[in-house]
Design an enzyme around this catalytic site. Sequence first.
Site, PDB file in Angstrom:
ATOM      1  N   GLU A 101     -18.880 -14.517  21.318  1.00 13.88           N
ATOM      2  CA  GLU A 101     -17.612 -13.955  21.804  1.00 13.88           C
ATOM      3  C   GLU A 101     -17.555 -14.009  23.323  1.00 13.88           C
ATOM      4  O   GLU A 101     -18.588 -13.923  23.990  1.00 13.88           O
ATOM      5  CB  GLU A 101     -17.521 -12.488  21.379  1.00 13.88           C
ATOM      6  CG  GLU A 101     -16.543 -12.191  20.263  1.00 13.88           C
ATOM      7  CD  GLU A 101     -15.069 -12.289  20.650  1.00 13.88           C
ATOM      8  OE1 GLU A 101     -14.722 -12.990  21.636  1.00 13.88           O
ATOM      9  OE2 GLU A 101     -14.260 -11.667  19.961  1.00 13.88           O
ATOM     10  N   ASP A 102     -16.352 -14.122  23.848  1.00 11.97           N
ATOM     11  CA  ASP A 102     -16.204 -14.078  25.299  1.00 11.97           C
ATOM     12  C   ASP A 102     -16.303 -12.654  25.836  1.00 11.97           C
ATOM     13  O   ASP A 102     -17.088 -12.364  26.717  1.00 11.97           O
ATOM     14  CB  ASP A 102     -14.875 -14.734  25.728  1.00 11.97           C
ATOM     15  CG  ASP A 102     -13.657 -14.178  24.991  1.00 11.97           C
ATOM     16  OD1 ASP A 102     -13.807 -13.329  24.081  1.00 11.97           O
ATOM     17  OD2 ASP A 102     -12.530 -14.607  25.317  1.00 11.97           O
ATOM     18  N   ASP A 105     -13.395  -5.880  24.420  1.00 11.47           N
ATOM     19  CA  ASP A 105     -12.570  -4.947  25.192  1.00 11.47           C
ATOM     20  C   ASP A 105     -12.370  -3.686  24.340  1.00 11.47           C
ATOM     21  O   ASP A 105     -13.200  -2.787  24.357  1.00 11.47           O
ATOM     22  CB  ASP A 105     -11.256  -5.666  25.537  1.00 11.47           C
ATOM     23  CG  ASP A 105     -10.337  -4.830  26.404  1.00 11.47           C
ATOM     24  OD1 ASP A 105     -10.735  -3.726  26.804  1.00 11.47           O
ATOM     25  OD2 ASP A 105      -9.216  -5.283  26.690  1.00 11.47           O
ATOM     26  N   PHE A 154      -8.763  -6.342  34.181  1.00 14.58           N
ATOM     27  CA  PHE A 154      -8.435  -7.585  33.494  1.00 14.58           C
ATOM     28  C   PHE A 154      -9.100  -8.741  34.213  1.00 14.58           C
ATOM     29  O   PHE A 154      -8.875  -8.972  35.403  1.00 14.58           O
ATOM     30  CB  PHE A 154      -6.928  -7.800  33.396  1.00 14.58           C
ATOM     31  CG  PHE A 154      -6.588  -8.821  32.346  1.00 14.58           C
ATOM     32  CD1 PHE A 154      -6.545  -8.460  31.003  1.00 14.58           C
ATOM     33  CD2 PHE A 154      -6.363 -10.145  32.686  1.00 14.58           C
ATOM     34  CE1 PHE A 154      -6.281  -9.405  30.019  1.00 14.58           C
ATOM     35  CE2 PHE A 154      -6.089 -11.100  31.704  1.00 14.58           C
ATOM     36  CZ  PHE A 154      -6.044 -10.714  30.380  1.00 14.58           C
ATOM     37  N   ARG A 167      -8.440 -20.453  32.564  1.00 16.26           N
ATOM     38  CA  ARG A 167      -9.648 -20.673  31.753  1.00 16.26           C
ATOM     39  C   ARG A 167     -10.617 -21.620  32.446  1.00 16.26           C
ATOM     40  O   ARG A 167     -11.815 -21.593  32.199  1.00 16.26           O
ATOM     41  CB  ARG A 167      -9.274 -21.271  30.396  1.00 16.26           C
ATOM     42  CG  ARG A 167      -8.490 -20.333  29.493  1.00 16.26           C
ATOM     43  CD  ARG A 167      -8.490 -20.879  28.073  1.00 16.26           C
ATOM     44  NE  ARG A 167      -7.436 -20.280  27.248  1.00 16.26           N
ATOM     45  CZ  ARG A 167      -7.554 -19.141  26.584  1.00 16.26           C
ATOM     46  NH1 ARG A 167      -8.666 -18.437  26.677  1.00 16.26           N
ATOM     47  NH2 ARG A 167      -6.570 -18.683  25.839  1.00 16.26           N
TER      48      ARG A 167
END
Length: 183
Positions: A101-102, A105, A154, A167
């Site tokens: 996973e990146d 959150d 963020f 990205r």
Amino acid sequence: MSRKEIGVQRTLVDATKLAHRIDELAREVDSWYPTETPILVGVLNGAALFMTELMQALSIPVTVDFMAVSSYGSSTESSGVVQILKDLSTSIEGQDVLVVEDIVDSGLTLQYLLDVLARRNPRSIRVVALLRKEKPGAIEVPVDLVGFEIPDEFVIGFGLDYAGRYRNLPYIGVLAPEAIMAG
Ligand code: IMP
């Protein structure tokens, strides 16, 4: 500053730190599978860069597949609704699955994903996430390995986007508040 960096407020994790930490994560993952050949499940689109770096750094054999899920639309807040946009191409039954996973959150996406994958009867499931936000009220979801704990801001870059962009930054940055589109 290049054009792709417009809207970046500051660097949070630079490319050198990313490479070094991913190497450490790879050594840990190696140790989990002394004889097994796990299937790495990359969560698109965000984990694409992390996945390619991590798999190259591993010394164990692996197979690779991808899933795409969406929870954000184009805002910076989770919509709470997770959708599978692309499913795995292969069966994971009886396999050792490593979810790549990146970022975790709210934990919602990962919780949903683990639920979906567990129902397919893999032999084991583990999770490695490059980033986890220190977020009060986040869902308690099991993550075996985390690259960096980051503040509740963020972030963009190294696979992570805002409204589809950023990205292709080679580092993790913080999005400038003025770059967030109204609405
Ligand atoms: P969660 O469901 O709230 O844990 O969010 C997980 C997904 O939302 C991640 O896989 C990312 O794709 C996206 N996401 C969460 N936080 C950020 C961020 O700070 N920047 C970019 N994408 C994020």
